[in-house]
Design a protein around this motif. Structure first.
Motif, PDB file in Angstrom:
ATOM      1  N   SER A 179      40.800  31.652  28.172  1.00 57.92           N
ATOM      2  CA  SER A 179      41.444  31.043  29.236  1.00 57.92           C
ATOM      3  C   SER A 179      43.005  31.584  29.698  1.00 57.92           C
ATOM      4  CB  SER A 179      41.410  29.385  29.341  1.00 57.92           C
ATOM      5  OG  SER A 179      40.337  28.925  28.716  1.00 57.92           O
ATOM      6  N   SER A 180      43.770  31.766  28.749  1.00 60.58           N
ATOM      7  CA  SER A 180      45.007  32.265  29.164  1.00 60.58           C
ATOM      8  C   SER A 180      44.821  33.558  29.293  1.00 60.58           C
ATOM      9  CB  SER A 180      45.852  31.987  27.580  1.00 60.58           C
ATOM     10  OG  SER A 180      46.065  30.698  27.226  1.00 60.58           O
ATOM     11  N   PHE A 181      44.247  34.664  28.791  1.00 61.69           N
ATOM     12  CA  PHE A 181      44.160  35.801  29.033  1.00 61.69           C
ATOM     13  C   PHE A 181      43.346  36.081  30.409  1.00 61.69           C
ATOM     14  CE2 PHE A 181      41.742  40.296  28.564  1.00 61.69           C
ATOM     15  CZ  PHE A 181      42.756  40.784  28.641  1.00 61.69           C
ATOM     16  N   MET A 182      42.491  35.099  30.778  1.00 60.87           N
ATOM     17  CA  MET A 182      41.960  35.185  32.195  1.00 60.87           C
ATOM     18  C   MET A 182      43.102  35.026  33.165  1.00 60.87           C
ATOM     19  SD  MET A 182      39.086  32.954  33.989  1.00 60.87           S
ATOM     20  CE  MET A 182      40.106  31.682  33.780  1.00 60.87           C
ATOM     21  N   ILE A 183      43.895  33.879  33.101  1.00 61.59           N
ATOM     22  CA  ILE A 183      44.809  33.428  33.974  1.00 61.59           C
ATOM     23  C   ILE A 183      45.795  34.536  33.936  1.00 61.59           C
ATOM     24  CG2 ILE A 183      46.928  31.862  34.183  1.00 61.59           C
ATOM     25  CD1 ILE A 183      45.155  29.535  33.012  1.00 61.59           C
ATOM     26  N   VAL A 184      46.136  35.192  33.079  1.00 59.22           N
ATOM     27  CA  VAL A 184      47.423  36.308  33.071  1.00 59.22           C
ATOM     28  C   VAL A 184      46.594  37.456  33.846  1.00 59.22           C
ATOM     29  CG1 VAL A 184      48.358  38.268  31.781  1.00 59.22           C
ATOM     30  CG2 VAL A 184      48.340  35.806  31.142  1.00 59.22           C
ATOM     31  N   LEU A 185      45.599  37.800  33.715  1.00 63.99           N
ATOM     32  CA  LEU A 185      44.810  38.896  34.669  1.00 63.99           C
ATOM     33  C   LEU A 185      44.874  38.536  35.850  1.00 63.99           C
ATOM     34  CD1 LEU A 185      42.220  40.388  32.084  1.00 63.99           C
ATOM     35  CD2 LEU A 185      44.476  41.207  32.573  1.00 63.99           C
ATOM     36  N   ILE A 186      44.432  37.279  36.496  1.00 61.14           N
ATOM     37  CA  ILE A 186      44.378  36.770  37.705  1.00 61.14           C
ATOM     38  C   ILE A 186      45.609  37.029  38.381  1.00 61.14           C
ATOM     39  CG2 ILE A 186      44.084  34.533  39.130  1.00 61.14           C
ATOM     40  CD1 ILE A 186      41.894  33.851  37.198  1.00 61.14           C
ATOM     41  N   VAL A 187      46.730  36.504  37.612  1.00 68.60           N
ATOM     42  CA  VAL A 187      48.019  36.619  38.277  1.00 68.60           C
ATOM     43  C   VAL A 187      48.310  38.303  38.831  1.00 68.60           C
ATOM     44  CG1 VAL A 187      50.511  36.550  37.923  1.00 68.60           C
ATOM     45  CG2 VAL A 187      49.037  34.600  37.342  1.00 68.60           C
ATOM     46  N   PHE A 188      47.972  39.074  37.798  1.00 64.40           N
ATOM     47  CA  PHE A 188      48.380  40.509  37.995  1.00 64.40           C
ATOM     48  C   PHE A 188      47.245  40.888  39.197  1.00 64.40           C
ATOM     49  CE2 PHE A 188      50.437  40.674  33.903  1.00 64.40           C
ATOM     50  CZ  PHE A 188      51.410  41.693  34.102  1.00 64.40           C
ATOM     51  N   ALA A 189      46.082  40.586  39.270  1.00 62.35           N
ATOM     52  CA  ALA A 189      45.094  40.816  40.165  1.00 62.35           C
ATOM     53  C   ALA A 189      45.885  40.476  41.574  1.00 62.35           C
ATOM     54  CB  ALA A 189      43.751  40.171  39.671  1.00 62.35           C
ATOM     55  N   LEU A 190      46.149  39.137  41.706  1.00 61.10           N
ATOM     56  CA  LEU A 190      46.717  38.753  42.877  1.00 61.10           C
ATOM     57  C   LEU A 190      47.991  39.420  43.309  1.00 61.10           C
ATOM     58  CD1 LEU A 190      46.802  34.896  42.130  1.00 61.10           C
ATOM     59  CD2 LEU A 190      45.289  36.060  43.891  1.00 61.10           C
ATOM     60  N   GLY A 191      48.656  40.141  42.349  1.00 57.31           N
ATOM     61  CA  GLY A 191      49.827  41.031  42.796  1.00 57.31           C
ATOM     62  C   GLY A 191      49.320  42.262  43.364  1.00 57.31           C
ATOM     63  N   ASP A 192      48.370  42.880  42.719  1.00 52.84           N
ATOM     64  CA  ASP A 192      47.759  44.002  43.199  1.00 52.84           C
ATOM     65  C   ASP A 192      47.234  43.928  44.745  1.00 52.84           C
ATOM     66  OD1 ASP A 192      48.399  45.301  40.951  1.00 52.84           O
ATOM     67  OD2 ASP A 192      46.413  45.187  40.042  1.00 52.84           O
ATOM     68  N   ILE A 193      46.245  42.637  44.901  1.00 52.97           N
ATOM     69  CA  ILE A 193      46.070  42.235  46.235  1.00 52.97           C
ATOM     70  C   ILE A 193      47.095  42.158  47.345  1.00 52.97           C
ATOM     71  CG2 ILE A 193      44.670  40.604  47.438  1.00 52.97           C
ATOM     72  CD1 ILE A 193      43.108  40.012  44.867  1.00 52.97           C
ATOM     73  N   VAL A 194      47.967  41.564  47.052  1.00 60.62           N
ATOM     74  CA  VAL A 194      49.157  41.317  48.094  1.00 60.62           C
ATOM     75  C   VAL A 194      49.663  42.919  48.275  1.00 60.62           C
ATOM     76  CG1 VAL A 194      51.590  40.455  48.449  1.00 60.62           C
ATOM     77  CG2 VAL A 194      49.586  39.193  47.397  1.00 60.62           C
ATOM     78  N   GLY A 195      49.995  43.473  46.946  1.00 62.42           N
ATOM     79  CA  GLY A 195      50.766  44.910  47.464  1.00 62.42           C
ATOM     80  C   GLY A 195      49.401  45.764  48.199  1.00 62.42           C
ATOM     81  N   LYS A 196      48.311  45.693  48.116  1.00 60.82           N
ATOM     82  CA  LYS A 196      47.567  46.619  48.822  1.00 60.82           C
ATOM     83  C   LYS A 196      47.483  45.897  50.358  1.00 60.82           C
ATOM     84  CE  LYS A 196      43.737  49.217  49.285  1.00 60.82           C
ATOM     85  NZ  LYS A 196      44.316  50.731  48.956  1.00 60.82           N
ATOM     86  N   ILE A 197      47.553  44.414  50.607  1.00 63.84           N
ATOM     87  CA  ILE A 197      47.522  43.907  51.908  1.00 63.84           C
ATOM     88  C   ILE A 197      48.648  44.496  52.686  1.00 63.84           C
ATOM     89  CG2 ILE A 197      47.403  41.772  53.171  1.00 63.84           C
ATOM     90  CD1 ILE A 197      45.479  40.645  51.060  1.00 63.84           C
ATOM     91  N   THR A 198      49.842  44.424  51.881  1.00 66.35           N
ATOM     92  CA  THR A 198      50.910  44.620  52.741  1.00 66.35           C
ATOM     93  C   THR A 198      51.277  46.142  52.733  1.00 66.35           C
ATOM     94  OG1 THR A 198      52.095  44.343  50.551  1.00 66.35           O
ATOM     95  CG2 THR A 198      51.839  42.389  52.191  1.00 66.35           C
ATOM     96  N   LYS A 199      50.503  47.058  52.100  1.00 68.32           N
ATOM     97  CA  LYS A 199      50.556  48.387  52.032  1.00 68.32           C
ATOM     98  C   LYS A 199      51.870  48.647  51.227  1.00 68.32           C
ATOM     99  CE  LYS A 199      47.893  49.410  56.104  1.00 68.32           C
ATOM    100  NZ  LYS A 199      47.753  50.025  57.701  1.00 68.32           N
ATOM    101  N   GLY A 200      52.028  48.024  50.204  1.00 68.53           N
ATOM    102  CA  GLY A 200      53.327  48.433  49.414  1.00 68.53           C
ATOM    103  C   GLY A 200      54.589  47.911  49.910  1.00 68.53           C
ATOM    104  N   LYS A 201      54.722  47.362  51.154  1.00 69.53           N
ATOM    105  CA  LYS A 201      55.915  46.803  51.677  1.00 69.53           C
ATOM    106  C   LYS A 201      56.358  45.592  51.020  1.00 69.53           C
ATOM    107  CE  LYS A 201      55.480  48.524  56.477  1.00 69.53           C
ATOM    108  NZ  LYS A 201      54.372  49.482  56.124  1.00 69.53           N
ATOM    109  N   LEU A 202      55.511  44.762  50.255  1.00 65.38           N
ATOM    110  CA  LEU A 202      55.860  43.758  49.317  1.00 65.38           C
ATOM    111  C   LEU A 202      55.306  44.217  47.919  1.00 65.38           C
ATOM    112  CD1 LEU A 202      56.974  40.760  49.227  1.00 65.38           C
ATOM    113  CD2 LEU A 202      54.874  39.930  49.472  1.00 65.38           C
TER     114      LEU A 202
END
Length: 395
Positions: A12-35
Motif C-alpha cells: 500500500s505504501s509503495f503504491m501511494i509513493v508511486l501514485i504521487v510520483f505519477a501525479l507529478g509526471d502528469i502535471v509536468g506533461k500537462i503544463t509542458k514542463g512549465k510547472l
C-alpha cells in the motif's frame, strides 16, 4: 478490511509513493514542463505529512529506505557513463565559464552564511548547483547529522530551482539568439558546418560490439560492482564514495567495458530514481508549519547569493569574454539551476521565438544547445556531485 490493509502495508505504501510520483509526471506533461513535476511531488508529500494524510514513515513502510542506500551510488555510476569527456575538452571555454559561475556563487553563499547559518549554507550549496543526486547526498548527510530543517531545505531548493533558472536562461537565450540571427542573415556561409569527408566511422566499443552478452542482469551487475568498489574506495580514502562512483562510471564507459546508460538499458532507471528520492522525502516529514517561513527565507537568501555570483562572473567581470558574449555567459551560469532536459526545451523555445524560417529556428536551437547542455553537464553532473562529496565531511 483494516487487517487486510495492515497485512499489505508495504504494498500500500509503495503504491501511494508511486501514485504521487505519477501525479507529478502528469502535471509536468500537462503544463509542458512549465510547472515542475518534482515540485508537485515534493509539495504533495509536504502537504500530506503536515495534514497527517500520508504517514511520516511511508518511505520506510514502502521498502524504499534500504533501496535508496543502494540506489545513490548506482545512479551516480550510471551518470558517469553518460559523460562525453571529449566534448567537455572541446568545449573547454564553456566548461570553465560554468565552473567559474559556480565558484562565484559558492563564495557569495559563503559570505551570507552568518545570516542563515553555516551548516545551512553548506547543505544548500551543492543542491543549488546540482540536481537530484546532490540533493539526495546532502539530505541524507544532513539527516544523519541531526539537521532536520537543513535536510528538508534540500527538497525545497531542488523543487523551486528551475523556476529561478528557467526565466533567466530563456531571456538571455533570446537576447543572444537575436545577435546570432543577425550575424546568420548577414553571412550564412560562415555558420555552415564543415563536412568531414573522410568517411571514418566512430570506434565501436567492446560493449556495443558484444551487446548480445549485455543482458539486463549483466548490466545491473556491472553497475552494482562499480558502486561496491566506489563504497570500498570511499572507506579507504578521504574522498566520498559519490565522487568515486561518478569517476568509475566515466572510466568504465571510456574503456568500453560498460555500455552508456546501463540502468536505462536494463529498464531499471525509473525505480532507481524513485529510490534515490526515498532519501530526500523523509526529511519533509519532520517539517512543521513554523519551519516553512524560516526555510522560505533561507531559500531566497541562497538563490539571491547564487545569482549575484553568476552576475559577477557572467556580466560584471571580464570573465564573460571566455565565451565572447555577456548574455551567453549568464545563460551558461544559470544552467546550474536547470540541467537536462530543461535546457534543451529552453533552446527549442528560443529558436521558435527568435527564428522566422525553419532553417533559422534550427540554427539558433542547435547553436545554443551546445553551451547550455555542456554548462549543465559541467556543474550539475560533475562539479555539484564532487562538491557534495567534499562538504559532507564538513557538516
Amino acid at each position: 478490511m483494516a487487517e487486510i490493509l495492515t497485512n499489505n502495508a508495504m504494498f500500500s505504501s509503495f503504491m501511494i509513493v508511486l501514485i504521487v510520483f505519477a501525479l507529478g509526471d502528469i502535471v509536468g506533461k500537462i503544463t509542458k514542463g512549465k510547472l515542475s513535476g518534482m515540485m508537485v511531488v515534493m509539495l504533495l508529500f509536504l502537504v500530506g505529512f503536515l495534514t497527517k494524510l500520508i504517514p511520516a514513515d511511508i518511505i520506510d513502510q514502502g521498502g524504499l529506505t534500504a533501496l535508496s542506500k543502494l540506489a545513490i551510488a548506482m545512479v551516480l555510476f550510471n551518470m558517469g557513463t553518460t559523460l562525453n569527456v571529449k566534448q567537455l575538452i572541446e568545449e573547454w571555454r564553456t566548461v570553465l565559464m560554468a565552473a567559474l559561475c559556480m565558484l562565484a556563487s559558492c563564495l557569495v553563499m559563503l559570505l551570507v552564511s552568518p545570516i542563515i547559518g553555516f551548516d545551512t549554507m553548506l547543505v544548500g550549496m551543492p543542491v543549488i548547483n546540482g540536481a537530484a543526486m546532490a540533493t539526495s547526498l546532502m539530505a541524507s548527510a544532513a539527516a544523519e547529522k541531526g539537521l532536520a530543517t537543513a535536510a528538508a531545505l534540500c527538497a525545497v531548493i531542488y523543487s523551486v530551482q528551475k523556476f529561478v533558472g528557467a526565466p533567466i536562461a530563456s531571456a538571455m537565450g533570446i537576447r543572444y539568439g537575436k545577435k546570432l540571427l543577425k550575424a546568420y542573415r548577414e553571412n550564412p556561409a560562415q555558420f555552415k558546418k564543415q563536412e568531414t569527408g573522410n568517411g571514418a566511422s566512430a570506434k565501436v566499443s567492446f560493449a556495443d560490439k558484444h551487446k548480445e552478452w549485455y543482458s539486463a542482469n549483466v548490466m545491473m551487475a556491472l553497475v552494482a560492482a562499480g558502486s561496491w568498489v566506489a563504497h570500498i574506495l570511499g572507506d579507504l580514502t578521504p574522498i566520498n564514495y559519490s565522487i568515486w562512483a561518478l569517476l568509475l562510471g566515466v572510466v568504465c564507459a571510456a574503456s568500453g567495458l560498460v555500455p552508456t546508460k546501463p540502468l536505462q538499458k536494463s529498464n531499471s532507471y525509473g525505480l532507481m530514481m524513485v529510490a534515490v528520492f526515498g532519501s530526500i522525502i523523509p526529511s519533509l516529514a519532520k517539517v512543521s508549519l513554523s519551519d516553512l517561513g524560516t526555510m522560505a527565507f533561507q531559500t531566497i537568501v541562497l538563490f539571491i547569493a547564487a545569482l549575484i555570483g553568476v552576475a559577477l562572473v557572467g556580466w560584471v567581470l571580464p570573465t564573460w569574454k571566455l565565451v565572447g558574449d555577456k548574455d551567453l555567459a549568464v545563460g551558461i551560469g544559470v544552467e546550474q539551476f536547470l540541467g537536462f532536459p530543461s535546457n534543451v526545451v529552453i533552446c527549442r523555445e528560443v529558436g521558435d521565438a527568435v527564428g522566422e524560417t525553419p532553417e533559422e529556428k534550427a540554427f539558433i536551437e542547435d547553436t545554443l544547445n551546445v553551451p547550455y547542455v555542456v554548462g549543465g553537464i559541467t556543474v550539475i553532473t560533475v562539479l555539484s556531485t564532487m562538491l557534495a562529496g567534499f562538504v559532507i565531511n564538513m557538516l
